[in-house]
Write a protein that holds these residues in place. Structure first.
Motif, PDB file in Angstrom:
ATOM      1  N   ARG A 122      46.327  55.827  40.239  1.00  0.00           N
ATOM      2  CA  ARG A 122      46.975  54.457  40.825  1.00  0.00           C
ATOM      3  C   ARG A 122      46.593  54.424  42.776  1.00  0.00           C
ATOM      4  O   ARG A 122      46.142  53.323  43.078  1.00  0.00           O
ATOM      5  N   LEU A 123      46.712  55.291  42.623  1.00  0.00           N
ATOM      6  CA  LEU A 123      46.653  55.742  44.576  1.00  0.00           C
ATOM      7  C   LEU A 123      45.007  55.125  44.922  1.00  0.00           C
ATOM      8  O   LEU A 123      44.733  54.604  46.039  1.00  0.00           O
ATOM      9  N   ALA A 124      44.123  56.069  43.795  1.00  0.00           N
ATOM     10  CA  ALA A 124      42.483  55.490  44.547  1.00  0.00           C
ATOM     11  C   ALA A 124      41.867  54.277  44.337  1.00  0.00           C
ATOM     12  O   ALA A 124      41.446  53.922  44.916  1.00  0.00           O
ATOM     13  N   VAL A 125      42.837  53.704  43.354  1.00  0.00           N
ATOM     14  CA  VAL A 125      42.648  52.260  43.054  1.00  0.00           C
ATOM     15  C   VAL A 125      43.130  51.378  44.330  1.00  0.00           C
ATOM     16  O   VAL A 125      42.691  50.409  44.664  1.00  0.00           O
ATOM     17  N   VAL A 126      44.312  51.793  44.547  1.00  0.00           N
ATOM     18  CA  VAL A 126      45.323  51.036  46.278  1.00  0.00           C
ATOM     19  C   VAL A 126      44.000  51.007  47.151  1.00  0.00           C
ATOM     20  O   VAL A 126      44.134  50.313  47.573  1.00  0.00           O
ATOM     21  N   ARG A 127      44.071  52.715  47.513  1.00  0.00           N
ATOM     22  CA  ARG A 127      42.872  52.824  48.482  1.00  0.00           C
ATOM     23  C   ARG A 127      40.931  51.887  48.572  1.00  0.00           C
ATOM     24  O   ARG A 127      41.263  51.529  50.132  1.00  0.00           O
ATOM     25  N   LEU A 128      41.210  51.913  48.109  1.00  0.00           N
ATOM     26  CA  LEU A 128      39.741  50.619  47.225  1.00  0.00           C
ATOM     27  C   LEU A 128      40.200  49.446  47.214  1.00  0.00           C
ATOM     28  O   LEU A 128      39.572  48.858  48.146  1.00  0.00           O
ATOM     29  N   LEU A 129      41.013  48.636  46.131  1.00  0.00           N
ATOM     30  CA  LEU A 129      41.533  47.402  46.770  1.00  0.00           C
ATOM     31  C   LEU A 129      41.460  47.501  47.998  1.00  0.00           C
ATOM     32  O   LEU A 129      41.331  46.179  48.610  1.00  0.00           O
ATOM     33  N   ALA A 130      42.478  48.519  49.199  1.00  0.00           N
ATOM     34  CA  ALA A 130      43.311  48.119  50.209  1.00  0.00           C
ATOM     35  C   ALA A 130      42.502  47.762  51.369  1.00  0.00           C
ATOM     36  O   ALA A 130      41.977  46.318  52.264  1.00  0.00           O
ATOM     37  N   LYS A 131      40.420  48.312  50.501  1.00  0.00           N
ATOM     38  CA  LYS A 131      39.676  47.946  51.306  1.00  0.00           C
ATOM     39  C   LYS A 131      38.738  46.896  51.398  1.00  0.00           C
ATOM     40  O   LYS A 131      38.348  46.104  51.847  1.00  0.00           O
ATOM     41  N   LEU A 132      38.781  46.197  49.824  1.00  0.00           N
ATOM     42  CA  LEU A 132      38.214  45.628  49.659  1.00  0.00           C
ATOM     43  C   LEU A 132      39.090  43.745  49.803  1.00  0.00           C
ATOM     44  O   LEU A 132      38.287  42.911  50.355  1.00  0.00           O
ATOM     45  N   PHE A 133      39.605  43.732  49.630  1.00  0.00           N
ATOM     46  CA  PHE A 133      41.260  42.820  50.188  1.00  0.00           C
ATOM     47  C   PHE A 133      41.039  42.456  51.728  1.00  0.00           C
ATOM     48  O   PHE A 133      41.309  41.596  51.698  1.00  0.00           O
ATOM     49  N   GLY A 134      40.882  43.591  52.119  1.00  0.00           N
ATOM     50  CA  GLY A 134      41.590  43.888  54.325  1.00  0.00           C
ATOM     51  C   GLY A 134      40.548  43.408  54.400  1.00  0.00           C
ATOM     52  O   GLY A 134      40.294  43.094  55.546  1.00  0.00           O
ATOM     53  N   SER A 135      38.980  43.600  53.827  1.00  0.00           N
ATOM     54  CA  SER A 135      37.616  43.581  54.735  1.00  0.00           C
ATOM     55  C   SER A 135      37.921  42.421  55.385  1.00  0.00           C
ATOM     56  O   SER A 135      38.078  40.942  55.092  1.00  0.00           O
ATOM     57  N   LYS A 136      36.849  41.959  55.925  1.00  0.00           N
ATOM     58  CA  LYS A 136      36.928  40.407  57.478  1.00  0.00           C
ATOM     59  C   LYS A 136      36.547  39.935  56.564  1.00  0.00           C
ATOM     60  O   LYS A 136      37.218  38.590  56.202  1.00  0.00           O
ATOM     61  N   ASP A 137      35.570  39.689  56.099  1.00  0.00           N
ATOM     62  CA  ASP A 137      35.236  38.368  55.724  1.00  0.00           C
ATOM     63  C   ASP A 137      35.466  38.374  54.098  1.00  0.00           C
ATOM     64  O   ASP A 137      34.833  37.254  52.924  1.00  0.00           O
ATOM     65  N   SER A 138      36.476  39.254  53.043  1.00  0.00           N
ATOM     66  CA  SER A 138      36.925  39.154  52.117  1.00  0.00           C
ATOM     67  C   SER A 138      37.665  38.129  51.410  1.00  0.00           C
ATOM     68  O   SER A 138      38.838  36.943  52.706  1.00  0.00           O
ATOM     69  N   ASP A 139      37.184  37.545  50.723  1.00  0.00           N
ATOM     70  CA  ASP A 139      38.279  35.965  50.455  1.00  0.00           C
ATOM     71  C   ASP A 139      38.555  36.423  48.702  1.00  0.00           C
ATOM     72  O   ASP A 139      39.061  35.882  47.553  1.00  0.00           O
ATOM     73  N   LEU A 140      38.358  38.067  48.432  1.00  0.00           N
ATOM     74  CA  LEU A 140      38.818  38.341  47.139  1.00  0.00           C
ATOM     75  C   LEU A 140      40.460  37.672  46.871  1.00  0.00           C
ATOM     76  O   LEU A 140      40.997  37.505  45.363  1.00  0.00           O
ATOM     77  N   ALA A 141      41.750  38.021  47.741  1.00  0.00           N
ATOM     78  CA  ALA A 141      42.587  37.484  47.221  1.00  0.00           C
ATOM     79  C   ALA A 141      42.471  36.127  47.182  1.00  0.00           C
ATOM     80  O   ALA A 141      42.957  36.162  45.876  1.00  0.00           O
ATOM     81  N   THR A 142      42.166  35.577  47.762  1.00  0.00           N
ATOM     82  CA  THR A 142      42.360  33.588  47.233  1.00  0.00           C
ATOM     83  C   THR A 142      41.501  34.046  45.466  1.00  0.00           C
ATOM     84  O   THR A 142      41.330  33.061  44.911  1.00  0.00           O
ATOM     85  N   GLN A 143      40.716  34.711  45.678  1.00  0.00           N
ATOM     86  CA  GLN A 143      39.335  34.090  44.169  1.00  0.00           C
ATOM     87  C   GLN A 143      39.802  34.983  43.165  1.00  0.00           C
ATOM     88  O   GLN A 143      39.941  34.184  41.755  1.00  0.00           O
ATOM     89  N   ASN A 144      40.915  35.572  43.232  1.00  0.00           N
ATOM     90  CA  ASN A 144      41.161  36.559  42.073  1.00  0.00           C
ATOM     91  C   ASN A 144      42.950  36.624  42.495  1.00  0.00           C
ATOM     92  O   ASN A 144      43.366  37.490  42.879  1.00  0.00           O
ATOM     93  N   ARG A 145      43.539  35.632  42.218  1.00  0.00           N
ATOM     94  CA  ARG A 145      44.948  35.687  42.341  1.00  0.00           C
ATOM     95  C   ARG A 145      45.320  36.528  41.462  1.00  0.00           C
ATOM     96  O   ARG A 145      46.476  37.709  42.065  1.00  0.00           O
ATOM     97  N   PRO A 146      45.326  36.565  40.502  1.00  0.00           N
ATOM     98  CA  PRO A 146      45.799  38.094  39.050  1.00  0.00           C
ATOM     99  C   PRO A 146      45.967  38.870  39.696  1.00  0.00           C
ATOM    100  O   PRO A 146      46.966  39.875  40.219  1.00  0.00           O
ATOM    101  N   LEU A 147      45.058  39.400  40.673  1.00  0.00           N
ATOM    102  CA  LEU A 147      44.513  40.901  40.605  1.00  0.00           C
ATOM    103  C   LEU A 147      45.452  41.062  42.285  1.00  0.00           C
ATOM    104  O   LEU A 147      46.359  42.523  42.524  1.00  0.00           O
ATOM    105  N   TRP A 148      45.228  40.596  42.812  1.00  0.00           N
ATOM    106  CA  TRP A 148      45.818  40.359  44.457  1.00  0.00           C
ATOM    107  C   TRP A 148      47.262  40.560  44.546  1.00  0.00           C
ATOM    108  O   TRP A 148      48.734  40.817  44.783  1.00  0.00           O
ATOM    109  N   GLN A 149      48.233  39.791  43.154  1.00  0.00           N
ATOM    110  CA  GLN A 149      49.705  40.260  42.806  1.00  0.00           C
ATOM    111  C   GLN A 149      49.541  41.186  42.181  1.00  0.00           C
ATOM    112  O   GLN A 149      51.127  41.942  42.397  1.00  0.00           O
TER     113      GLN A 149
END
Length: 1087
Positions: free
Chosen positions: A270-297
């Motif tokens: 889980r830690l490895a996945v959280v580290r990965l998703l933190a980079k994906l959600f947090g990157s400046k041009d990412s709109d992953l949080a709005t495009q994939n709400r289930p994953l964000w939640q």
């Protein structure tokens, strides 16, 4: 011929070049030529050429073969699959020559690449069973040769060549996919940057085709756990991050797999996945949080993960997310709120770092709720968390309020920070106090500013602080001043080495320890510091200059640096001793206030008075600025009196005395009182102007002004007896009870004059007291109060007559406190008068003309007066138990404000050790208070008083002689006697009354029994048992009184036995009981 040139040396290679040119010039429409050169085409594919040792020959052959595939397209002249495989592997090997762009043959290698890409020659291989081997070799070759020296065309042809294979084939095998993805792994990416760019462009171009293959790879590894499918399995999260950055569409089918992994039972996974998703959600041009709400939640849910590192990683992510995606702040807020209360210190710490980091980037990124979390953590149980929160808020304040980097709105948003930081000075921890002092000196009022700017900053800060923050700041200056006096004492001891006894040194050392962090180390530090001072005369002289009243801020800075330099040890980079010295120097150095600073403050106040200051721009009104400025100067007059001594400063203060604002004039008088000791000798003009103003204020000013004026005259003038007489005589002759509104100021002045100069005015005052104060004023009700049923009224609604009576009672007390003897029995008469007022509930005449609220005022005044007289030993002795009990019952008064104010006065006197110990017993009655807040306040008062008394005994070895009046446990007999005489306790067998007694006993005993210091539980039990061997000294022959006393003792013993298993041990000493309250049977010690 061809075979012949191939077998010969370099000089015959021109023949081979002609062959190449021949095929180069041919096109697909030349049927005759195609037929003519077919045997040559077949011959060039023979082993002789494909295995030729000469690389130039191999290059020429490869160019020919590439042209042959172009000319004979779509049907190649080679029908054998094995031959085709050999040919394409041969051509692929030749492409390695592209690596060296400076090679003479590079253009020919480029021609080969261009030809292959343009014709898409490798597509012929789709017909071969093992075409994948060829493609893998080709891809690896191209990725290995690409480098920074290649131009855009080379990269474009490589891209065309590989993309055609991917897009026109039946799919991409795992091995071929690996040959692309390996270039995205950080180690390869950093090694061959161009290969990464090529792979990125290739994936972008082939996203639609390659996405299912990528999805299959991650499905095999992430969901099915088949890590053996690829050598890149261990790099899946790195690959996902890079692929997402290249094109999120490459991972359309992979994101649900990550959601599945977020719910894994393995914390590390889980830690490895959280580290990965933190980079994906947090990157400046990412709109992953709005495009994939289930994953964000699902990701947000990891903020509450059971695994500490996962929660920690989630919190760290929040900082980048707030900065790059402010729109997600609302989602993050609730989760950060929970984490700000996390049981793990590191997580609470990182929540603060997250919020402060974002706030420093841009204040609009953090909402008020997030800042509120940081505010809460300033009271965290862990010092590291508190420190981070306090420092973070200080940095925000300096950036947005002091420097106004984001305008007025931002400054307004964080304007509360200054108050909150100063409120922390109320905490008991010395670490907190020291940090507040450091923050004040570096962030709230930076000491490195120029004097005028620094004082402007302080002036408007003080004017905008809330009352509690002002008190904290005043207390801070007071503590620093006290520490300076301790240093002065230490230096004085070094000047008189023969007088330095161990006791004096121990006492001085103890004063240092409580002012430094880490008391354990501080004790050793102070001993070493004392030794260093004794050995180094220059160090002592530097320290003396630092604490000198005339030391300027610039001089202080030089002294601190010089002392630190002397004590520094180059061989010891981390020097705990030096750190402690710096702590001490920072506290005692006058980094803000000197004569120049006081002058600048006075000039600022003058501008406010003249209306030329920047008050409105700074957010305060001129009146507020003036009043706050005077209050600030008043506080500084206590701590830095010498800095005020200048004609210019005093002229400005005289101007303030003439102002209509009563508070301003009062503060100005107090400043003169604190600082004007040399006015008479050095500034005669100021003296001649000041005297008539002080006389006028003492006669006709407000009560507070009158008090300060009298004290000022007494403090700074040598002919004070003459001055005070000039005020006393006209005032004493003009007293008129029929005009009560004109009585208050004269009564205040007369009271203070008689207290300050009793030898001169005690006798004349006696006739005033007898004939006017008691007979004419207190024993008469001239007006009728409002019968509105209210128990309390605001000050402005209290009748002048009652205000005059309250001041009359205070005058009686001041008169007696001045005399300090009872030879004329005036104190007995006064105490009887005050007791009568309490018995009559404030209506001394009992004519029922006075209102309920006015009666409350008079009860409070009478109770406070008895308590004030008890602070003087000669009067404490004559206060009877009955009078003490009447005074104590004021804390159970029916009026809330009376109870509140009386409790505050009681606590204030006890905490300064001014009142005898029996008065602490009064707090036990607070258990009956119907208001929860009052009970809580009383408990805090008890805790504080008990703590102070125990600390005082520890610090002062000589205090053992006064244990009977200091040891908190000795309050028990007083409490038992007081409760036995409680008017509410009438029936010793009544269960409800006994329950009330038990509550009162436990209210006190709970605090006393928190620790069993020196077997105190057994000691208190022994006291209660010994009381049962005595009789009530107040009513020794009255059976009911003694029965009530023994009943309270029994309840006390029951409480002690039920709450402590240690009380049955032997008492360390035999308790002594007070003879004023208990008779003296045999074998019991009394005092």
């Amino acid at each position: 011929e061809v075979q012949k040139w191939a077998a010969q040396g370099d000089e015959t290679l021109r023949c081979g070049t002609m062959v190449v040119k021949t095929f180069m010039d041919m096109d697909q429409d030349s049927e005759d030529e195609k037929q003519q050169y077919l045997p040559l085409a077949l011959h060039l594919a023979s082993e002789f050429f494909l295995r030729n040792p000469n690389k130039d020959v191999r290059l020429l052959v490869a160019c020919c073969l590439a042209d042959i595939f172009r000319i004979y397209a779509p049907e190649a002249p080679y029908t054998s699959h094995d031959k085709l495989k050999d040919i394409f592997l041969f051509i692929t090997r030749q492409l390695k020559g592209l690596e060296d762009t400076k090679s003479p043959q590079f253009n020919r290698y480029f021609y080969l690449l261009e030809n292959l890409a343009w014709v898409k020659s490798y597509n012929i291989c789709f017909e071969l069973e093992d075409c994948n081997e060829i493609f893998i070799q080709l891809f690896r070759t191209l990725f290995s040769v690409i480098n920074n020296s290649h131009n855009q065309k080379v990269q474009m042809h490589m891209l065309d060549l590989m993309s055609s294979i991917i897009m026109e084939g039946d799919g991409v095998t795992q091995e071929l996919l690996d040959s692309i993805l390996i270039n995205l792994i950080p180690a390869h990416k950093n090694l061959i940057n161009k290969a990464f760019d090529l792979a990125k462009d290739l994936l972008k171009r082939t996203v639609q085709t390659i996405e299912p293959c990528i999805a299959n790879f991650f499905n095999q590894v992430l969901v099915l756990g088949k890590s053996s499918v690829s050598d890149l399995s261990e790099h899946v999260f790195d690959l996902i991050q890079e692929l997402f950055a290249i094109d999120p569409h490459l991972l359309l089918s992979v994101m649900p797999q990550l959601e599945f992994k977020l719910k894994s039972n393995d914390g590390e996974e889980r830690l490895a996945v959280v580290r990965l998703l933190a980079k994906l959600f947090g990157s400046k041009d990412s709109d992953l949080a709005t495009q994939n709400r289930p994953l964000w939640q699902c990701f947000l849910g990891r903020f509450n993960d059971i695994h500490v590192p996962v929660r920690l990683e989630s919190v760290k992510f929040a900082s980048h997310c707030l900065m790059n995606h402010p729109d997600l702040a609302k989602d993050l807020t609730e989760y950060l709120k929970v984490r700000s209360h996390d049981p793990e210190e590191a997580i609470r710490h990182d929540v603060i770092v997250t919020i402060i980091t974002a706030g420093k980037r841009d204040l609009s990124l953090v909402n008020d709720q997030l800042l509120g979390f940081v505010r809460e953590r300033t009271l965290d149980k862990r010092w590291r968390v508190r420190k981070e929160a306090m420092m973070g808020l200080a940095q925000l304040y300096k950036k947005y309020c002091l420097h106004a980097e984001a305008g007025k709105d931002a400054a307004e948003k964080v304007s509360w920070i200054k108050d909150k930081l100063l409120h922390i000075y109320y905490q008991n921890s010395i670490d907190d106090k020291l940090l507040v002092e450091k923050i004040f000196a570096q962030y709230l009022v930076p000491h490195n500013l120029e004097t005028e700017e620094r004082m402007k900053c302080l002036y408007y800060l003080y004017a905008s602080l809330d009352p509690n923050a002002v008190k904290a700041l005043n207390e801070m200056w007071k503590c620093q001043n006290m520490l300076r006096s301790h240093v002065r004492e230490l230096l004085d001891l070094h000047k008189q080495p023969t007088v330095r006894s161990k006791f004096i040194l121990y006492s001085t050392v103890f004063n240092y320890i409580e002012n430094l962090p880490d008391p354990g180390k501080a004790q050793d530090f102070v001993k070493k510091f004392n030794q260093v001072l004794g050995d180094d005369e220059k160090l002592r002289s530097q320290l003396e200059l630092l604490i000198s009243p005339t030391c300027s801020c610039k001089q202080a800075d030089v002294c601190v640096r010089e002392i630190a330099r002397k004590l520094a040890n180059p061989k010891q980079p981390t020097n705990p001793f030096l750190e402690m010295v710096k702590f001490l120097l920072e506290r005692i150095a006058p980094v803000h206030i000197d004569s120049e600073a006081i002058s600048a403050l006075v000039k600022l106040m003058n501008k406010s008075i003249e209306g030329t200051a920047d008050d409105e721009e700074e957010g305060v009104s001129p009146d507020t600025a003036i009043r706050a400025g005077l209050e600030l100067l008043k506080v500084l007059s206590f701590t830095h009196p010498t800095s005020f001594h200048s004609a210019e400063t005093y002229e400005s203060l005289l101007q303030c005395l003439r102002m209509e604002d009563d508070k301003v004039a009062e503060a100005a008088i107090q400043i003169f009182r604190n600082t004007g000791h040399k006015i008479e000798t050095d500034l005669p003009q100021i003296r001649s102007t000041l005297i008539p103003i002080l006389h006028q204020k003492a006669k006709r000013g407000t009560p507070h002004q009158a008090k300060q004026a009298v004290h000022c005259i007494h403090a700074i003038f040598s002919n004070k007896e003459v001055q005070l007489a000039q005020i006393f005589e006209p005032l004493s002759r003009s007293l008129n009870a029929d005009v009560p509104e004109q009585l208050i100021t004269p009564l205040v002045s007369l009271g203070h004059i008689s207290m300050l100069a009793p030898d001169q005015f005690a006798s004349p005052m006696k006739s005033v007291v007898a004939n006017f104060i008691v007979k004419d004023l207190l024993m008469n009700d001239r007006s009728t109060g409002e019968k509105n049923g209210k128990l309390w009224s605001p000050d402005e609604e209290v009748s002048p007559e009652v205000l005059a009576k309250v001041q009359a009672i205070k005058l009686l007390v001041r008169w007696l406190l001045g005399m300090k003897n009872n030879q004329s029995k005036s104190a007995n008469s006064t105490l009887r008068l005050l007791s009568a007022m309490l018995v009559s509930e404030g209506d001394l005449t009992e004519q029922k003309r006075i209102s309920k609220s006015d009666m409350s005022r008079l009860r409070l005044a009478a109770g406070s007066a008895i308590m004030k007289l008890a602070q003087e030993p000669c009067y404490h002795e004559i206060i009877t138990p009955e009078q003490f009990q009447l005074c104590a019952l004021v804390i159970n008064d029916e009026c809330y404000q009376v109870r509140q104010i009386f409790a505050q006065k009681l606590h204030k006197a006890l905490v300064k050790l001014l009142l005898p110990l029996e008065y602490m017993a009064i707090f036990a009655l607070c258990a009956k208070d119907p208001v929860k807040e009052r009970r809580a306040h009383a408990r805090q008062c008890l805790l504080k008083n008990i703590s102070i008394r125990r600390e005082y005994i520890k610090q002062n070895p000589m205090a053992n002689e006064k244990l009977l009046s200091l040891l908190p446990e000795y309050v028990v007999p007083y409490m038992i006697h007081l409760l036995a005489h409680d008017p509410d306790f009438t029936k010793p067998q009544d269960v409800d009354q006994l329950r009330d007694v038990k509550e009162c006993l436990w209210f006190m005993l709970e605090v006393l029994m928190t620790k069993n210091e020196n077997n105190s539980h057994a000691f208190m039990k022994k006291m209660a048992e010994n009381i049962k061997l005595t009789r009530d000294a107040q009513s020794p022959d009255e059976p009911k009184a003694n029965e009530k006393l023994y009943t309270v003792c029994d309840v006390a013993l029951c409480v002690i036995n039920s709450k402590s298993a240690l009380c049955n041990a032997d008492s360390p000493k035999d308790p002594v009981l007070p003879t004023k309250f208990f008779t003296q049977p045999e074998k019991v010690n009394f005092y």
